[in-house]
Design a protein around this motif. Structure first.
Motif, PDB file in Angstrom:
ATOM      1  N   GLY A 330       1.208  -1.613  -0.334  1.00  0.00           N
ATOM      2  CA  GLY A 330      -0.233   0.193  -0.272  1.00  0.00           C
ATOM      3  C   GLY A 330       0.838   1.520   0.281  1.00  0.00           C
ATOM      4  N   LEU A 331       0.543   2.271   0.739  1.00  0.00           N
ATOM      5  CA  LEU A 331       1.077   3.533   0.851  1.00  0.00           C
ATOM      6  C   LEU A 331       2.057   3.239   2.144  1.00  0.00           C
ATOM      7  CD1 LEU A 331      -1.572   5.961  -0.092  1.00  0.00           C
ATOM      8  CD2 LEU A 331       0.517   5.019  -1.103  1.00  0.00           C
ATOM      9  N   MET A 332       2.497   3.058   2.552  1.00  0.00           N
ATOM     10  CA  MET A 332       3.987   2.021   3.163  1.00  0.00           C
ATOM     11  C   MET A 332       4.951   1.061   2.883  1.00  0.00           C
ATOM     12  SD  MET A 332       2.834  -0.501   7.609  1.00  0.00           S
ATOM     13  CE  MET A 332       4.619   0.149   8.439  1.00  0.00           C
ATOM     14  N   LEU A 333       5.457   1.920   2.119  1.00  0.00           N
ATOM     15  CA  LEU A 333       6.507   1.493   1.521  1.00  0.00           C
ATOM     16  C   LEU A 333       8.007   1.460   1.586  1.00  0.00           C
ATOM     17  CD1 LEU A 333       5.154   2.076  -1.684  1.00  0.00           C
ATOM     18  CD2 LEU A 333       5.561  -0.207  -0.661  1.00  0.00           C
ATOM     19  N   GLY A 334       9.625   0.562   2.426  1.00  0.00           N
ATOM     20  CA  GLY A 334      10.287   1.117   1.736  1.00  0.00           C
ATOM     21  C   GLY A 334      11.120   0.728   1.517  1.00  0.00           C
ATOM     22  N   ILE A 335      12.347   1.652   0.948  1.00  0.00           N
ATOM     23  CA  ILE A 335      13.202   1.618   0.129  1.00  0.00           C
ATOM     24  C   ILE A 335      15.041   1.333   0.348  1.00  0.00           C
ATOM     25  CG2 ILE A 335      14.085   2.719  -2.437  1.00  0.00           C
ATOM     26  CD1 ILE A 335      11.993   4.718  -1.779  1.00  0.00           C
ATOM     27  N   GLN A 336      15.051   0.022  -0.010  1.00  0.00           N
ATOM     28  CA  GLN A 336      16.548  -0.478   0.233  1.00  0.00           C
ATOM     29  C   GLN A 336      17.678   0.266  -1.322  1.00  0.00           C
ATOM     30  OE1 GLN A 336      16.885  -4.454   0.956  1.00  0.00           O
ATOM     31  NE2 GLN A 336      19.749  -4.495   1.004  1.00  0.00           N
ATOM     32  N   LEU A 337      18.422   1.023  -1.002  1.00  0.00           N
ATOM     33  CA  LEU A 337      19.514   1.324  -1.700  1.00  0.00           C
ATOM     34  C   LEU A 337      20.412   1.079  -1.874  1.00  0.00           C
ATOM     35  CD1 LEU A 337      19.274   5.265  -0.073  1.00  0.00           C
ATOM     36  CD2 LEU A 337      17.840   4.466  -1.734  1.00  0.00           C
ATOM     37  N   GLU A 338      20.987   1.277  -2.640  1.00  0.00           N
ATOM     38  CA  GLU A 338      22.530   1.284  -2.707  1.00  0.00           C
ATOM     39  C   GLU A 338      23.318   0.925  -2.515  1.00  0.00           C
ATOM     40  OE1 GLU A 338      22.825  -1.863  -5.188  1.00  0.00           O
ATOM     41  OE2 GLU A 338      21.205  -2.282  -6.326  1.00  0.00           O
ATOM     42  N   SER A 339      23.876   2.241  -2.594  1.00  0.00           N
ATOM     43  CA  SER A 339      25.106   3.209  -1.761  1.00  0.00           C
ATOM     44  C   SER A 339      24.886   4.198  -0.964  1.00  0.00           C
ATOM     45  CB  SER A 339      26.539   3.103  -3.092  1.00  0.00           C
ATOM     46  OG  SER A 339      25.086   4.566  -3.761  1.00  0.00           O
ATOM     47  N   LYS A 340      23.858   4.893  -1.335  1.00  0.00           N
ATOM     48  CA  LYS A 340      23.851   6.307  -0.321  1.00  0.00           C
ATOM     49  C   LYS A 340      22.899   6.020   0.965  1.00  0.00           C
ATOM     50  CE  LYS A 340      22.848   9.448  -4.434  1.00  0.00           C
ATOM     51  NZ  LYS A 340      24.055  10.195  -4.054  1.00  0.00           N
ATOM     52  N   THR A 341      23.378   6.533   1.282  1.00  0.00           N
ATOM     53  CA  THR A 341      22.602   6.024   3.167  1.00  0.00           C
ATOM     54  C   THR A 341      21.310   6.939   3.604  1.00  0.00           C
ATOM     55  OG1 THR A 341      23.093   8.237   4.228  1.00  0.00           O
ATOM     56  CG2 THR A 341      25.098   6.394   4.155  1.00  0.00           C
ATOM     57  N   ILE A 363      14.293   4.050   3.271  1.00  0.00           N
ATOM     58  CA  ILE A 363      13.832   5.176   3.155  1.00  0.00           C
ATOM     59  C   ILE A 363      12.159   4.874   2.925  1.00  0.00           C
ATOM     60  CG2 ILE A 363      12.823   6.486   0.986  1.00  0.00           C
ATOM     61  CD1 ILE A 363      15.817   7.816   2.696  1.00  0.00           C
ATOM     62  N   ARG A 364      11.835   5.762   3.997  1.00  0.00           N
ATOM     63  CA  ARG A 364      10.346   5.018   4.509  1.00  0.00           C
ATOM     64  C   ARG A 364       9.112   5.952   3.709  1.00  0.00           C
ATOM     65  NH1 ARG A 364       8.024   4.398  10.238  1.00  0.00           N
ATOM     66  NH2 ARG A 364       9.864   6.104  11.018  1.00  0.00           N
ATOM     67  N   LEU A 365       8.221   5.761   2.984  1.00  0.00           N
ATOM     68  CA  LEU A 365       6.876   6.433   2.709  1.00  0.00           C
ATOM     69  C   LEU A 365       5.726   6.129   2.976  1.00  0.00           C
ATOM     70  CD1 LEU A 365       8.117   5.831  -1.661  1.00  0.00           C
ATOM     71  CD2 LEU A 365       9.007   8.064   0.095  1.00  0.00           C
ATOM     72  N   LEU A 366       5.487   6.888   3.374  1.00  0.00           N
ATOM     73  CA  LEU A 366       3.778   7.146   4.208  1.00  0.00           C
ATOM     74  C   LEU A 366       3.439   8.348   3.834  1.00  0.00           C
ATOM     75  CD1 LEU A 366       5.721   6.690   7.681  1.00  0.00           C
ATOM     76  CD2 LEU A 366       3.804   4.684   6.555  1.00  0.00           C
ATOM     77  N   PRO A 367       2.923   8.564   2.618  1.00  0.00           N
ATOM     78  CA  PRO A 367       1.737   9.710   1.765  1.00  0.00           C
ATOM     79  C   PRO A 367       0.599   9.373   2.439  1.00  0.00           C
ATOM     80  CG  PRO A 367       2.622   8.477   0.322  1.00  0.00           C
ATOM     81  CD  PRO A 367       3.340   7.845   1.291  1.00  0.00           C
ATOM     82  N   PRO A 368      -0.330  10.617   2.239  1.00  0.00           N
ATOM     83  CA  PRO A 368      -1.232  10.900   2.883  1.00  0.00           C
ATOM     84  C   PRO A 368      -2.293   9.416   1.849  1.00  0.00           C
ATOM     85  CG  PRO A 368      -0.542  12.747   2.818  1.00  0.00           C
ATOM     86  CD  PRO A 368       0.428  12.016   2.061  1.00  0.00           C
ATOM     87  N   LEU A 369      -2.802   9.667   2.276  1.00  0.00           N
ATOM     88  CA  LEU A 369      -4.144   8.273   1.376  1.00  0.00           C
ATOM     89  C   LEU A 369      -4.962   8.962   0.439  1.00  0.00           C
ATOM     90  CD1 LEU A 369      -5.673   6.122   4.528  1.00  0.00           C
ATOM     91  CD2 LEU A 369      -3.241   5.831   3.063  1.00  0.00           C
ATOM     92  N   THR A 370      -5.151  10.232   0.378  1.00  0.00           N
ATOM     93  CA  THR A 370      -5.826  11.240  -1.146  1.00  0.00           C
ATOM     94  C   THR A 370      -4.919  12.027  -1.498  1.00  0.00           C
ATOM     95  OG1 THR A 370      -5.267  12.632   0.709  1.00  0.00           O
ATOM     96  CG2 THR A 370      -7.377  11.156   1.187  1.00  0.00           C
ATOM     97  N   ILE A 371      -3.222  11.726  -1.439  1.00  0.00           N
ATOM     98  CA  ILE A 371      -2.512  12.297  -2.581  1.00  0.00           C
ATOM     99  C   ILE A 371      -2.900  11.692  -3.924  1.00  0.00           C
ATOM    100  CG2 ILE A 371      -0.632  10.261  -2.421  1.00  0.00           C
ATOM    101  CD1 ILE A 371       1.321  12.435  -2.181  1.00  0.00           C
ATOM    102  N   SER A 372      -2.928  12.802  -4.648  1.00  0.00           N
ATOM    103  CA  SER A 372      -3.220  12.330  -5.940  1.00  0.00           C
ATOM    104  C   SER A 372      -1.789  11.806  -6.729  1.00  0.00           C
ATOM    105  CB  SER A 372      -3.037  13.756  -7.084  1.00  0.00           C
ATOM    106  OG  SER A 372      -2.178  14.425  -7.307  1.00  0.00           O
ATOM    107  N   ALA A 373      -2.428  11.056  -7.864  1.00  0.00           N
ATOM    108  CA  ALA A 373      -1.269  10.491  -8.439  1.00  0.00           C
ATOM    109  C   ALA A 373      -0.339  11.651  -9.273  1.00  0.00           C
ATOM    110  CB  ALA A 373      -2.042   9.744  -9.566  1.00  0.00           C
ATOM    111  N   GLU A 374      -0.852  13.147  -9.198  1.00  0.00           N
ATOM    112  CA  GLU A 374       0.075  13.978 -10.057  1.00  0.00           C
ATOM    113  C   GLU A 374       1.158  14.123  -9.324  1.00  0.00           C
ATOM    114  OE1 GLU A 374       2.317  15.971 -12.682  1.00  0.00           O
ATOM    115  OE2 GLU A 374       0.429  15.098 -13.212  1.00  0.00           O
ATOM    116  N   GLU A 375       0.273  14.435  -7.699  1.00  0.00           N
ATOM    117  CA  GLU A 375       1.393  14.730  -6.775  1.00  0.00           C
ATOM    118  C   GLU A 375       2.785  13.486  -6.178  1.00  0.00           C
ATOM    119  OE1 GLU A 375      -1.486  17.758  -3.894  1.00  0.00           O
ATOM    120  OE2 GLU A 375      -1.736  15.403  -3.787  1.00  0.00           O
ATOM    121  N   LEU A 376       2.390  12.446  -6.514  1.00  0.00           N
ATOM    122  CA  LEU A 376       3.308  11.744  -5.921  1.00  0.00           C
ATOM    123  C   LEU A 376       4.363  11.657  -6.776  1.00  0.00           C
ATOM    124  CD1 LEU A 376       0.832   8.225  -5.616  1.00  0.00           C
ATOM    125  CD2 LEU A 376       2.166   9.351  -3.765  1.00  0.00           C
TER     126      LEU A 376
END
Length: 389
Positions: A330-341, A363-376
């Motif tokens: 859903g809108l609870m995502l974690g991004i594992q990076l290659e080299s950056k912290t 990196i953790r993403l928790l945007p509002p549930l109502t965020i628009s596709a354009e804002e994303l």
């Protein structure tokens, strides 16, 4: 004196705050005191489920504040009664206790589980132990820190509350070896948030429920971060086709005001009696009025849109070379990076006008549930730029 100086002088230093003073917001966008705009992919750590200043939500809390802003729980109020009915009907639970935070909800769940075993099996049974998962996070009170399965939090505040043990997530052998006669409950997060955005395996969860049911061991689901539509379902448990004996909620339920909730099934509905548990502010009329708007707006269409937005995010992230792996749902995502912290990416994103979070090294993403596709898309373009630099 600036706001930042004033805060540093008079507020305890429990947060390493970023040098930004936020003053207003609308939807998924927030502004600092200079007028700079930020796309907020954090929702105040999963709280602003409808974004900033939702008109219906704002109107509901303003209207309620002008009629009855608070009364003690020695009396009845309409907003609490209405919210309780809506929440129980939407989740198929029997009853709810309202508190003020996730930690408080988890404290209530712990007490409820132990009281059930005490009433049913007696004090002599010593049936009080609660198993939690390693890398879990359940709050910052002394007891919920004890429940948290991370050694980093078990420092400086000894003695911690006894009666907890920890098992490895998705390891059935470890779980089975520790389900002894002293265990009264197992507490889980379907997606470990602060622990690094780790999902529980479906077979593991369903087997856990079967093992616990056979021994009359309660299952407590901490849905403080995963609940209220965050994963694309009202509760994350729905993805696993299970219903815990107890589920705890907070964060997104209030839409920006403090609330916690302990939901329980019919078996536990009458375990708490007057004097067993209490709260001064829990079920506050203003907060409950706002929470009703949140639930009213979380229609099936909105929940399905959360899943669609997850796919949009994944499609964009998969094109970024620095992205090694994407975890979550859903809108609870974690991004594992290659080299950056994570720390350097968070700071660089903030400079470019994007607010993101971390979960351990991700990196953790928790945007509002109502965020628009354009804002994303605009926010993800900033993230792509930062990761490419």
């Amino acid at each position: 004196m600036s706001v930042q100086t004033q805060t540093q002088q008079y507020v305890m230093h429990t947060y390493a705050r970023k040098p930004v003073t936020l003053v207003k917001g609308q939807g998924a966008i927030v502004y600092d005191e200079s007028g700079k705009q930020y796309f907020d992919f954090s929702s105040g750590i999963g709280v602003n489920s409808l974004g900033y200043s939702d008109p219906e939500w704002s109107l509901a809390i303003a209207k309620q504040s002008q009629t009855l802003q608070h009364t003690s729980n020695l009396y009845y109020t309409q907003p609490m009664a209405q919210l309780a009915e809506i929440l129980c009907q939407r989740t198929n639970y029997a009853k709810v206790f309202f508190g003020n935070s996730g930690a408080e909800a988890n404290e209530g769940a712990i007490k409820l589980a132990r009281k059930y075993s005490f009433d049913r099996y007696g004090k002599s049974a010593q049936r009080y132990k609660i198993l939690t998962l390693k890398d879990s996070f359940h709050g910052r009170t002394v007891t919920t820190l004890s429940a948290t399965g991370q050694d980093v939090f078990h420092q400086s505040f000894d003695p911690f509350t006894p009666g907890f043990d920890y098992v490895v997530a998705n390891d059935l052998a470890d779980l089975t070896s520790k389900l002894d006669d002293q265990v009264c409950a197992v507490m889980i997060e379907f997606v470990q948030g602060e622990g690094g955005i780790h999902l529980l395996d479906k077979v593991y969860v369903q087997t856990l429920f079967e093992l616990c049911a056979a021994k009359d061991i309660l299952v407590i689901a901490d849905e403080v971060q995963t609940g209220i539509g965050r994963t694309g379902r009202l509760l994350a448990s729905e993805h696993y086709q299970v219903q815990p004996d107890i589920s705890t909620l907070a964060k997104g339920l209030g839409g920006g005001l403090p609330i916690g909730a302990v939901l329980c099934n019919e078996k536990l509905a009458d375990v708490f009696q007057p004097g067993d548990h209490a709260t001064t502010f829990g079920g506050n009329p203003v907060v409950c009025a706002g929470a009703q708007v949140v639930l009213d707006k979380l229609t099936l269409q909105v929940l399905e849109s959360v899943q669609q937005k997850e796919q949009l995010i994944r499609q964009h992230l998969e094109k970024m070379p620095e992205v090694k792996k994407i975890d979550g749902i859903g809108l609870m995502l974690g991004i594992q990076l290659e080299s950056k912290t994570a720390a350097e990416v968070i700071d660089a994103c903030l400079e470019e006008g994007l607010i993101v979070l971390s979960a351990k090294e991700k990196i953790r993403l928790l945007p509002p549930l109502t965020i628009s596709a354009e804002e994303l898309k605009q926010g993800l373009a900033i993230l792509a730029k930062v990761l490419a630099d």
